[in-house]
Write an enzyme that holds these catalytic residues in place. Structure first.
Site, PDB file in Angstrom:
ATOM      1  CE1 TYR A  60      -4.365   0.160  -0.455  1.00  0.00           C
ATOM      2  CE2 TYR A  60      -4.514  -1.378   1.195  1.00  0.00           C
ATOM      3  CZ  TYR A  60      -4.818  -0.641   0.154  1.00  0.00           C
ATOM      4  OH  TYR A  60      -6.135  -1.038  -0.291  1.00  0.00           O
TER       5      TYR A  60
ATOM      6  CD  GLU B 235      -3.593   4.177   0.773  1.00  0.00           C
ATOM      7  OE1 GLU B 235      -2.709   3.723   0.945  1.00  0.00           O
ATOM      8  OE2 GLU B 235      -4.893   3.773   1.040  1.00  0.00           O
TER       9      GLU B 235
ATOM     10  CG  ASP C 254      -8.784   9.316 -23.957  1.00  0.00           C
ATOM     11  OD1 ASP C 254      -7.803   8.602 -24.039  1.00  0.00           O
ATOM     12  OD2 ASP C 254     -10.127   8.942 -23.349  1.00  0.00           O
TER      13      ASP C 254
ATOM     14  CB  THR D 114      -5.242   2.981 -21.384  1.00  0.00           C
ATOM     15  OG1 THR D 114      -5.088   2.912 -22.922  1.00  0.00           O
ATOM     16  CG2 THR D 114      -6.625   3.187 -21.030  1.00  0.00           C
TER      17      THR D 114
ATOM     18  CE  LYS E  62      -8.030   1.420 -25.256  1.00  0.00           C
ATOM     19  NZ  LYS E  62      -8.002   1.846 -23.956  1.00  0.00           N
TER      20      LYS E  62
ATOM     21  NE  ARG F  64      -6.569  -5.454 -19.385  1.00  0.00           N
ATOM     22  CZ  ARG F  64      -7.398  -4.910 -20.661  1.00  0.00           C
ATOM     23  NH1 ARG F  64      -8.402  -3.936 -20.115  1.00  0.00           N
ATOM     24  NH2 ARG F  64      -7.558  -5.401 -21.614  1.00  0.00           N
TER      25      ARG F  64
HETATM   26  N1  DSN Z   1     -12.708  -0.507 -23.865  1.00  0.00           N
HETATM   27  C1  DSN Z   1     -11.836   0.421 -24.573  1.00  0.00           C
HETATM   28  C2  DSN Z   1     -11.823   0.273 -26.082  1.00  0.00           C
HETATM   29  O1  DSN Z   1     -12.031  -1.141 -26.371  1.00  0.00           O
HETATM   30  O2  DSN Z   1     -11.453   1.064 -26.907  1.00  0.00           O
HETATM   31  C3  DSN Z   1     -12.381   1.680 -24.225  1.00  0.00           C
HETATM   32  O3  DSN Z   1     -12.376   1.879 -22.967  1.00  0.00           O
END
Ligand code: DSN
Length: 439
Positions: free
Chosen positions: A52, A54, A197, A223, A226, A232
């Site tokens: 933890y 914080e 974003d 994120t 991706k 994640r």
């Molecule tokens: N779930 C993501 C996507 O597939 O683009 C977006 O949050």
């Protein structure tokens, strides 16, 4: 005694192995998915999951932070260097919490915000009616034009009319390059914060195959999975332009994450993000990013050559949207799943059907590119998709809602018996064997 997962919980072990096999033997074309490296997965599975922390490095509420502090500082330093920004927060649990933190850092409840509409490719958190963001803020949604490009004229008109505090640029199903510079001019005219974003395109920006928003926007969210190829997770970055607009913006963002919205950061996730950013600094990463876009463009051309209709008639990035006709996205995604090609059903601009039965499918190349697939494999994938579309051509999506369940049930039963789909499944497996994932 130290037990392995297999010994302790064979049921969970079996499920994990099942998923491993599914990924190994199929073609993952969901554009937001990717295979993280072994090193990222190892860091994610490390003892940092026990900790933890914080607070922020040097200012924690719990003891024992020697290594948690260094790992967070390392991740921040790498992100600052890679993206060229003065401030980074690596604690957001994922993209949606990162986006909500930006709202709370900059806006008061009820403030006006603009974002891209969901059927036009925008993300839920950019103000879609089903998202909590639309409950707490006064949202205006903008759209794409008939060619599938952001409608800058509409955006400027709406911005002048509504005078939003904040404008989002970035999307989850948009196949064209984002016009950051043009949007910054609009945002500056009305005094709005411009927030990029870049969840989908972060890896492409680092690889130099998508324009960077750093010069033009005040804040960037992303994120870390991706195209960035990490675990994640999420990050929020404040640019020089952002600090010029509000010298306290970095502090406001940090406070919005902790103690505003989150508790302790996920240190194991931070460790894996640090590894990801280290990988993204290597020259191979640029090669990978270039290939992702090359592959997507080839896939688009090969699909079009076979008469398959694409939203915006092509792509600039890692993603494509197929226009399947009214409500038919489910038919194509279900049929492709049967042959081991995974993508997702998706709404398309001006979709007259519903998000549950949308008219399109969304697909992309990050995952298959990590497997080292190139142009010849994209041609094969296009041919399989085409052959699958031929098998399902006769199915019509019912306009009448009550018939839909019945039609889809019969459709799925027939899919399972289809010999051509079985043949394609075998061919897909053969190709996957030649491009091992983790073996
Ligand atoms: N779930 C993501 C996507 O597939 O683009 C977006 O949050």
């Amino acid at each position: 005694m130290k037990k392995t997962l297999k010994e302790q919980d064979p049921l969970v072990y079996k499920m994990i192995k099942g998923e491993e096999k599914r990924q190994e033997e199929g073609l993952e074309l969901i554009p937001s998915e990717i295979a993280a490296s072994n090193a990222v997965i190892e860091a994610l599975g490390s003892v940092f999951t026990n900790k933890y922390s914080e607070g922020y490095s040097g200012k924690r509420y719990y003891g024992g932070q020697e290594f948690a502090d260094s790992i967070e500082t390392l991740a921040i330093d790498r992100a600052k260097k890679l993206f060229g920004v003065p401030h980074v927060n690596v604690q957001p649990y994922s993209g949606s919490p990162a986006n909500f933190a930006v709202y709370t850092a900059i806006c008061e409840p009820g403030d006006k915000v603009m974002g891209q509409s969901l059927p036009d490719g925008g993300h839920l958190t950019h103000g879609w009616k089903a998202s909590a963001t639309s409950k707490f803020f006064d949202i205006t949604q903008y759209h794409v034009d008939d060619e599938g490009y952001l409608d800058l004229e509409e955006i400027e008109t709406l911005a002048k009319e509504h005078k939003p505090k904040m404008i989002w640029v970035g999307a989850t199903a948009y196949v064209r390059e984002f016009p950051f510079e043009e949007l910054s001019k609009i945002a500056d005219k009305v005094g709005a914060y411009l927030i990029a974003d870049i969840a989908h395109i972060a890896g492409l920006i680092i690889g130099g195959v998508h324009k960077s928003p750093v010069e033009y926007v005040h804040v960037i969210t992303t994120t870390t999975h991706k195209t960035l190829r990490g675990p994640r997770g999420g990050m929020i970055m404040v640019t020089e332009k952002g600090l010029k607009k509000d010298k306290d913006l970095a502090k406001k963002i940090d406070r919005a994450i902790f103690p505003g919205l989150q508790g302790g950061p996920h240190d194991h996730q931070t460790a894996a993000i640090a590894v990801t950013l280290g990988e993204a600094m290597e020259p191979e990463f640029t090669e990978y990013a270039k290939q992702v876009v090359k592959n997507a463009k080839v896939l688009a051309e090969e699909l079009k050559r076979r008469g398959i209709k694409l939203v915006s008639n092509g792509t600039d990035n890692h993603m494509l949207l197929i226009d399947c006709g009214f409500g038919r996205g489910t038919f194509l995604s279900d049929a492709l799943e049967e042959v081991g090609i995974t993508l997702n059903k998706n709404t398309i601009p001006k979709d007259e059907s519903s998000p549950f039965y949308p008219s399109g499918v969304r697909l992309g190349t990050p995952f298959v590119t990590v497997r080292k697939m190139k142009e010849p494999e994209m041609e094969k994938i296009a041919e399989w998709i085409y052959r699958v579309t031929q098998e399902i051509e006769k199915y019509k999506f019912p306009q009448i809602k009550d018939y839909r369940g019945k039609v889809l049930k019969k459709f799925k039963e027939e899919l399972m018996k289809n010999e051509e789909l079985k043949n394609i499944r075998k061919e897909v497996k053969e190709l996957c064997k030649k491009f091992p994932l983790y073996k």
